[in-house]
Design an enzyme around this catalytic site. Structure first.
Site, mmCIF file in Angstrom:
data_model
loop_
_atom_site.group_PDB
_atom_site.id
_atom_site.type_symbol
_atom_site.label_atom_id
_atom_site.label_comp_id
_atom_site.label_asym_id
_atom_site.label_seq_id
_atom_site.Cartn_x
_atom_site.Cartn_y
_atom_site.Cartn_z
ATOM 1 C CG ASP A 34 95.663 46.890 -101.465
ATOM 2 O OD1 ASP A 34 95.193 46.501 -102.572
ATOM 3 O OD2 ASP A 34 96.073 46.050 -100.625
ATOM 4 C CE1 TYR A 37 88.087 49.849 -103.864
ATOM 5 C CE2 TYR A 37 88.975 49.954 -101.526
ATOM 6 C CZ TYR A 37 87.831 49.794 -102.445
ATOM 7 O OH TYR A 37 86.485 49.517 -101.724
ATOM 8 C CB SER A 83 70.405 19.956 -95.318
ATOM 9 O OG SER A 83 71.395 18.994 -95.230
ATOM 10 C CD GLU A 114 77.748 24.120 -107.708
ATOM 11 O OE1 GLU A 114 77.445 24.710 -106.662
ATOM 12 O OE2 GLU A 114 76.967 24.182 -108.672
ATOM 13 C CE LYS A 116 78.413 19.366 -98.145
ATOM 14 N NZ LYS A 116 78.503 20.542 -96.897
ATOM 15 C CE LYS A 319 80.923 16.459 -95.210
ATOM 16 N NZ LYS A 319 79.671 16.735 -94.290
ATOM 17 C CB CYS A 462 126.866 12.241 -85.799
ATOM 18 S SG CYS A 462 126.720 13.651 -86.015
ATOM 19 C CB CYS A 477 123.554 17.832 -87.307
ATOM 20 S SG CYS A 477 125.192 16.790 -87.439
HETATM 21 S S1 IVH Z 1 73.543 23.374 -102.881
HETATM 22 C C1 IVH Z 1 69.225 22.375 -102.142
HETATM 23 N N1 IVH Z 1 75.975 23.851 -103.341
HETATM 24 O O1 IVH Z 1 76.484 22.374 -97.767
HETATM 25 C C2 IVH Z 1 70.746 22.634 -102.742
HETATM 26 N N2 IVH Z 1 75.497 23.737 -100.968
HETATM 27 O O2 IVH Z 1 75.559 19.854 -96.553
HETATM 28 C C3 IVH Z 1 71.612 22.796 -101.283
HETATM 29 N N3 IVH Z 1 77.243 23.876 -99.482
HETATM 30 O O3 IVH Z 1 73.562 23.780 -96.884
HETATM 31 C C4 IVH Z 1 72.733 23.625 -101.408
HETATM 32 N N4 IVH Z 1 78.852 24.514 -100.993
HETATM 33 O O4 IVH Z 1 75.497 25.382 -96.923
HETATM 34 C C5 IVH Z 1 75.304 23.632 -102.317
HETATM 35 N N5 IVH Z 1 78.379 24.260 -104.022
HETATM 36 C C6 IVH Z 1 77.503 24.073 -103.056
HETATM 37 C C7 IVH Z 1 77.873 23.985 -101.580
HETATM 38 C C8 IVH Z 1 76.515 23.922 -100.817
HETATM 39 C C9 IVH Z 1 78.475 24.281 -99.782
HETATM 40 C C10 IVH Z 1 76.559 23.874 -98.175
HETATM 41 C C11 IVH Z 1 75.315 24.644 -98.231
HETATM 42 C C12 IVH Z 1 74.255 23.313 -97.711
HETATM 43 C C13 IVH Z 1 75.374 22.374 -97.080
HETATM 44 C C14 IVH Z 1 74.706 20.893 -97.152
#
Ligand code: IVH
Length: 723
Positions: A34, A37, A83, A114, A116, A319, A462, A477
């Protein structure tokens, strides 16, 4: 370069700094300290101060710039920011996949898995390779322009040079979408600071990230250490690349941070396996993930599938069940562990978390209680991670009642549903009835709501003295013969990963101890049928079964016995290393600290603990008796090969000739180390079929990639080719 122009010097410095920022913030593989840097940065600042006309907007010194004057401006997205629909079980996931396959003509599809990430989504617009705009999701059609704040996130490139774009196949104008998150360390540091300044704490990292990105002070944002992971690449509002997996690779190649924990799954079974794997592993990442996103890999198929109202048909979020819940502390009790440690436990108003009723949660130690200021009657957030004991995370203000669950509404809903089903089932089975109907008990006079916790001065089991050693947080103890220690040490010894003696559970151990039939683990091996038959609810059959189990345990290998002794800091893995190194209990018992430290992963702390254990008279007697009883005291001493000492390996993909565990063992037996992620300090990546992102990363970093055949050669001789 004494004769170089200031311009050339500045440009060279910028390139060097960008390189190191990439190594540090994106690849997690710093090459310099660091301090070094900071020095480079200082040189650049000095030069730029002397030649202000040479300052460019994408210079590393320009991350924190002017404030947006009057709030954020709204801007239209290039295409809707959608979403995702959620599923909560494997059955629902398979149903989604069946539909997707049907809609796309019934052919086999591949899926990208991936993590989430639990943050907020962000669109980044690059023009002529430079970051021009960062837009929040907003209502999906228009977002807020938070560019000045996004620029402070160090893993977001301010520019992507033509040289970096070309191999990745990126045009000069492109768009990247991804998730802004706040890593756990930043989150706890920030909340700590807020608390000290008397400000309200953020409920979770996602809220903290969202709140931070909308503050009007870029220098505050810069201090909060946000991070950005990219997951979509587009140009002119269209998805780029012919597959999601290639898009992710391209993003990584262009210098964006792409989550390394991704996989291209050949079918839905592989997706399910990925989900199961991350259910437990996600807790150690340093940032929050609340599920897995599964995407159809091929862009053409994505386009064919299209969108429903607010979400794509070609992707779904799996989820994980909420792993936390909020409930009330009914009491705080103290439990004595096998090392004599006194652990305060919160007795809870039972709360369903992840499918089980949680009735108790650890409060770790007195310091923790004082830090949180937990009192009887308080509402607390309780978390269950992996298989470990639930823990109290924080006190929940009464006013937080409505806000907290709403933050995770769908998961909370799913949780409620599971709890309801459970409850119904429990009623039917006549099980945990008593728990479900448990009312808030009347507080005994000494334990009133609001009362703080006081660590007892005498052991609750004890009555012996309780002490806190200099510099330690734990109270212990001091009585070596404390019945609680005895009970816990026998339970540990008999447990499945140790001596695997089924039938030697809590109630049996309690009875044996009460009758004074067992007072050390060695006594287990002297038990007779007659003795066992004097116990309550023990018939001839179960007594004989237990004796058979005890007999069978004698055949278990040396490492199990070492693990079973319950030496402080000696877990399963260390026990294995010790057994392999010394080959016998005798040699281990005779070893000094120095020799112990020659063993893989044994440092001074563990070495001292082992020496202390064997120097204790009672322990020596105990071991002698275990030896007489016929437990395994010798093992296969592996003449520890040393040719791979100091070498780090990463195993990825499906190996053909052997399992991953076998490969790991081969490497470790030769002195090498196997880690989970590829960095600059990785010496070799062992890649099998379908190796994914780790292989890419290895190539990117220039780490040698070998197959399992070459790995065997290395493990056997230390060289790839016999010379
Ligand atoms: S794809 C049309 N990939 O989750 C594709 N979203 O509940 C939409 N999120 O709005 C998003 N990790 O903010 C995608 N690997 C991931 C994600 C991801 C987190 C979030 C994102 C989205 C929300 C939906």
């Amino acid at each position: 370069m004494p004769s170089a122009s200031p311009q050339a010097k500045i440009e060279a410095l910028r390139q060097t700094i960008r390189h190191h920022e990439q190594q540090y913030y994106v690849l997690d593989a710093p090459e310099i300290s660091d301090a070094d840097y900071d020095l480079l940065m200082q040189q650049l600042k000095t030069l730029e101060a002397a030649h202000p006309q040479l300052i460019t907007h994408d210079s590393p010194t320009q991350r924190v710039g002017g404030k947006p004057r009057e709030g954020f401006v709204k801007a239209q997205h290039s295409r809707p920011m959608l979403s995702l629909d959620n599923v909560y079980s494997e059955a629902e996931l398979r149903e989604w996949e069946r539909r997707v396959r049907e809609l796309s003509g019934g052919r086999a599809l591949r899926y990208v898995c991936e993590l989430k990430l639990d943050g907020l989504s962000m669109a980044l617009w690059y023009k002529a390779g430079e970051l021009r705009r960062g837009l929040t999701r907003g209502d999906g059609a228009t977002g807020e322009d938070v560019t000045s704040n996004v620029r402070t996130i160090r893993s977001v490139p301010l520019s992507v040079s033509a040289a970096a774009r070309k191999p990745a196949g990126l045009p000069a104008d492109f768009e990247v979408r991804g998730e802004v998150i706040m890593p756990a360390a930043s989150f706890s540091r920030m909340n700590h600071e807020r608390e000290q300044q008397g400000q309200a704490k953020f409920a979770n990292p996602r809220n903290a990230a969202a709140g931070t990105i909308r503050t009007l002070e870029p220098n505050v944002v810069a201090q909060r250490r946000l991070d950005f992971f990219a997951y979509w690449l587009g140009a002119e509002g269209q998805t780029m690349m012919d597959s999601q997996s290639r898009a992710l690779d391209a993003l990584a190649a262009a210098g964006f941070k792409v989550n390394p924990h991704r996989e291209l799954a050949a079918d839905i079974d592989a997706v399910a396996a990925f989900i199961r794997k991350w259910e437990a592993e996600r807790h150690g990442l340093g940032y929050e993930t609340d599920g897995i996103v599964i995407k159809v890999d091929e862009t053409a198929v994505q386009e064919q599938l299209g969108f429903t109202g607010k979400a794509p048909r070609w992707a779904i979020a799996y989820k994980y069940a909420a792993r936390s819940g909020i409930t009330r502390v009914l009491d705080i009790v103290v439990q004595v562990g096998r090392t004599g440690k006194l652990t305060p436990l919160a007795v809870l108003d039972p709360v369903p978390i992840g499918g089980t009723m949680v009735k108790r949660a650890t409060l770790h130690n007195l310091d923790f209680i004082e830090q949180l200021d937990v009192r009887i009657g308080d509402r607390v957030m309780v978390e269950r991670g992996g298989d470990v004991i639930p823990k109290v995370i924080r006190v929940v203000a009464e006013s937080e009642a409505a806000a907290a669950p709403a933050a995770n509404a769908p998961a909370a809903q799913a949780e409620k549903e599971t709890a309801r089903k459970k409850k119904k089932k429990a009623k039917k089975d006549g099980e945990i009835q008593e728990v479900m109907e448990l009312e808030l008990p009347e507080a005994p006079p000494s334990r009133r709501p609001g009362q703080g916790f006081v660590m007892p001065t005498q052991c609750p089991e004890c009555n012996s003295e309780v002490v806190r050693a200099e510099g330690e947080v734990d109270y212990r103890c001091i009585n070596a013969a404390c019945p609680a220690k005895l009970r816990e040490s026998i339970l540990h010894f008999a447990s499945r990963p140790v001596m695997n003696i089924e039938g030697l559970g809590e109630s049996m151990v309690n009875q044996l101890a009460a009758r004074q039939l067992v007072s050390t683990v060695a006594d287990i091996y002297d038990l007779t049928l007659d003795q066992l038959l004097t116990l309550e609810r023990v018939g001839e059959k179960s007594a004989q079964n237990l004796l058979d189990e005890i007999e069978a345990s004698k055949k278990l290998p040396l490492e199990r016995v070492i693990f079973g002794l319950g030496m402080r800091f000696v877990g399963e893995r260390t026990a294995e290393f010790l057994a392999a190194h010394f080959g016998s209990m005798e040699a281990l018992a005779a070893a000094g600290e120095e020799e112990l430290q020659a063993v893989n992963e044994v440092g001074p702390r563990i070495a001292r603990s082992i020496v202390e254990f064997f120097s204790e008279e009672h322990n020596r007697e105990l071991i002698a008796r275990l030896g007489e009883a016929g437990l395994t005291f010798t093992g296969i001493k592996k003449e520890r090969a040393t040719h791979l000492v100091g070498k780090t390996f990463v195993i990825t993909g499906t190996l053909t000739g052997l399992s991953r565990d076998q490969a790991r063992k081969l490497i470790e037996d030769a002195g090498g180390r196997v880690t989970g992620s590829v960095s600059k300090s990785t010496d070799y990546v062992v890649a099998g079929d379908e190796a994914g992102s780790k292989l890419d990363k290895a190539r990117q970093l220039g780490v040698p990639v070998i197959d399992d055949q070459q790995m065997r050669k290395l493990a056997a001789s230390g060289a790839l080719e016999h010379s």
